[in-house]
Design a protein around this motif. Structure first.
Motif, PDB file in Angstrom:
ATOM      1  N   LEU A   1       0.512  -1.511   0.141  1.00  0.00           N
ATOM      2  CA  LEU A   1      -0.080   0.299  -0.330  1.00  0.00           C
ATOM      3  C   LEU A   1       0.554   1.099   0.303  1.00  0.00           C
ATOM      4  O   LEU A   1       1.748   1.160   0.665  1.00  0.00           O
ATOM      5  N   ASP A   2       0.528   2.443  -0.185  1.00  0.00           N
ATOM      6  CA  ASP A   2       0.884   3.463  -0.608  1.00  0.00           C
ATOM      7  C   ASP A   2      -0.244   4.677  -0.355  1.00  0.00           C
ATOM      8  O   ASP A   2      -1.217   4.892  -0.049  1.00  0.00           O
ATOM      9  N   GLU A   3       0.377   6.331  -0.613  1.00  0.00           N
ATOM     10  CA  GLU A   3      -0.392   7.526  -0.515  1.00  0.00           C
ATOM     11  C   GLU A   3      -1.206   6.997  -1.541  1.00  0.00           C
ATOM     12  O   GLU A   3      -2.850   8.069  -1.606  1.00  0.00           O
ATOM     13  N   ARG A   4      -1.252   5.858  -2.526  1.00  0.00           N
ATOM     14  CA  ARG A   4      -2.707   6.294  -3.165  1.00  0.00           C
ATOM     15  C   ARG A   4      -3.702   5.104  -3.144  1.00  0.00           C
ATOM     16  O   ARG A   4      -4.583   5.276  -3.868  1.00  0.00           O
ATOM     17  N   ASP A   5      -3.525   4.112  -1.728  1.00  0.00           N
ATOM     18  CA  ASP A   5      -5.177   3.411  -1.356  1.00  0.00           C
ATOM     19  C   ASP A   5      -5.780   4.085  -0.508  1.00  0.00           C
ATOM     20  O   ASP A   5      -6.038   4.097   0.497  1.00  0.00           O
ATOM     21  N   SER A   6      -6.496   4.959  -1.248  1.00  0.00           N
ATOM     22  CA  SER A   6      -7.667   6.423  -0.937  1.00  0.00           C
ATOM     23  C   SER A   6      -8.928   5.723   0.177  1.00  0.00           C
ATOM     24  O   SER A   6      -8.500   6.153   1.262  1.00  0.00           O
TER      25      SER A   6
ATOM     26  N   VAL B   1       8.402  -1.694   3.541  1.00  0.00           N
ATOM     27  CA  VAL B   1       7.391  -1.787   4.724  1.00  0.00           C
ATOM     28  C   VAL B   1       7.452  -0.582   5.580  1.00  0.00           C
ATOM     29  O   VAL B   1       6.446   0.332   6.160  1.00  0.00           O
ATOM     30  N   ILE B   2       8.674   0.243   5.489  1.00  0.00           N
ATOM     31  CA  ILE B   2       9.750   1.784   6.543  1.00  0.00           C
ATOM     32  C   ILE B   2       8.677   1.981   4.726  1.00  0.00           C
ATOM     33  O   ILE B   2       8.094   3.419   5.678  1.00  0.00           O
ATOM     34  N   ALA B   3       9.004   2.177   4.121  1.00  0.00           N
ATOM     35  CA  ALA B   3       9.034   2.774   2.901  1.00  0.00           C
ATOM     36  C   ALA B   3       7.641   3.650   2.779  1.00  0.00           C
ATOM     37  O   ALA B   3       6.780   4.788   2.429  1.00  0.00           O
ATOM     38  N   HIS B   4       6.086   2.079   2.487  1.00  0.00           N
ATOM     39  CA  HIS B   4       4.946   2.051   2.335  1.00  0.00           C
ATOM     40  C   HIS B   4       4.394   2.790   2.850  1.00  0.00           C
ATOM     41  O   HIS B   4       3.489   3.248   3.135  1.00  0.00           O
ATOM     42  N   GLY B   5       4.712   2.198   4.519  1.00  0.00           N
ATOM     43  CA  GLY B   5       4.397   2.040   5.405  1.00  0.00           C
ATOM     44  C   GLY B   5       4.216   3.802   5.552  1.00  0.00           C
ATOM     45  O   GLY B   5       3.044   4.616   6.311  1.00  0.00           O
TER      46      GLY B   5
END
Length: 261
Positions: free
Chosen positions: A63-68, A231-235
């Protein structure tokens, strides 16, 4: 039981143990997110009195900031824990040089900062500052000293601390977000990262994702997710987006992502 920072691992296990007096637990399902709310109304238990919310999601490395949908669900749980108005200071707790401990510093890089010495208030935009103070070995100052100085200078309505968490269950690693309004209280009672309203004089909230677990072999060994870098980057991106959406409800997820870059 292994040490854990997650309140629902202590109190939200149905059928395992009876809930102690003063604890309420409720679980709901929203799309692909399981939300567990733990409310502790008395002192003397394994966690301080207050509200805790955990959201179980697919692995944050996916996941990332695109998973609204996940961002909206997380922001909707974080927003009621915050004061309704006033500036907020986001504190990225941890060591950016140690991957498992870098969630806080990486998250503040994704926070939409709206305060500055020459920044005029914008109607509808909440004042927000964000800083990663580093670790005492590098600064010579404790986290309590640094947080206290920042709070005295900025006088925020609330302090929101972001930190890597410890889980007791391997399946919760990198799959859980937790928010609380009780301050930053690591599982170890004598931990130097303790921050709360009694110490700082303002409401202290905490947000995090479990990135490590105590190994069965002993307290000196820990287990981390295999894809820890992801995990750290996307989290951090996901958590930063949820914090931004909670603090700036008049802006959409897409607008906030564009503003943060």
């Amino acid at each position: 039981m292994r040490e854990t920072d997650l309140a629902d691992e202590l109190f939200g296990q149905p059928g395992k143990t009876a809930l102690p007096a003063g604890v309420r637990v409720a679980t709901a399902r929203q799309g692909g997110v399981t939300i567990t709310r733990v409310e502790i109304s008395r002192e003397g238990l394994a966690r301080p009195r207050g509200r805790y919310v955990t959201l179980e999601v697919p692995s944050v490395s996916l996941l990332d900031e695109r998973d609204s949908a996940v961002i909206e669900a997380a922001a909707a749980e974080l927003r009621p824990l915050l004061p309704p108005e006033g500036p907020v200071l986001v504190l990225g707790v941890g060591n950016r040089r140690v991957t498992a401990d870098a969630l806080g510093p990486r998250t503040v890089q994704k926070v939409f900062v709206t305060m500055g010495p020459r920044t005029a208030p914008v109607p509808g935009i909440r004042p927000v500052a964000a800083v990663a103070p580093g670790v005492s070995a590098a600064t010579g100052l404790s986290l309590q000293q640094l947080a206290g100085a920042l709070v005295r200078e900025l006088r925020p309505a609330a302090l929101l601390c972001v930190d890597s968490l410890c889980s007791a269950e391997p399946e919760r690693l990198s799959r859980t977000l937790q928010f609380s309004d009780t301050g930053l209280h690591p599982a170890q009672p004598d931990h130097s990262r303790h921050l709360d309203a009694a110490r700082l004089g303002v409401p202290v909230l905490a947000a995090g994702i479990p990135t490590l677990m105590q190994a069965e072999e002993g307290r000196d060994l820990v287990v981390t997710p295999r894809d820890l870098d992801g995990v750290i980057a996307h989290g951090a991106a996901l958590l930063g987006a949820a914090i931004n959406r909670a603090l700036q409800p008049k802006l959409s997820v897409a607008q906030l992502c564009w503003l943060v870059g």
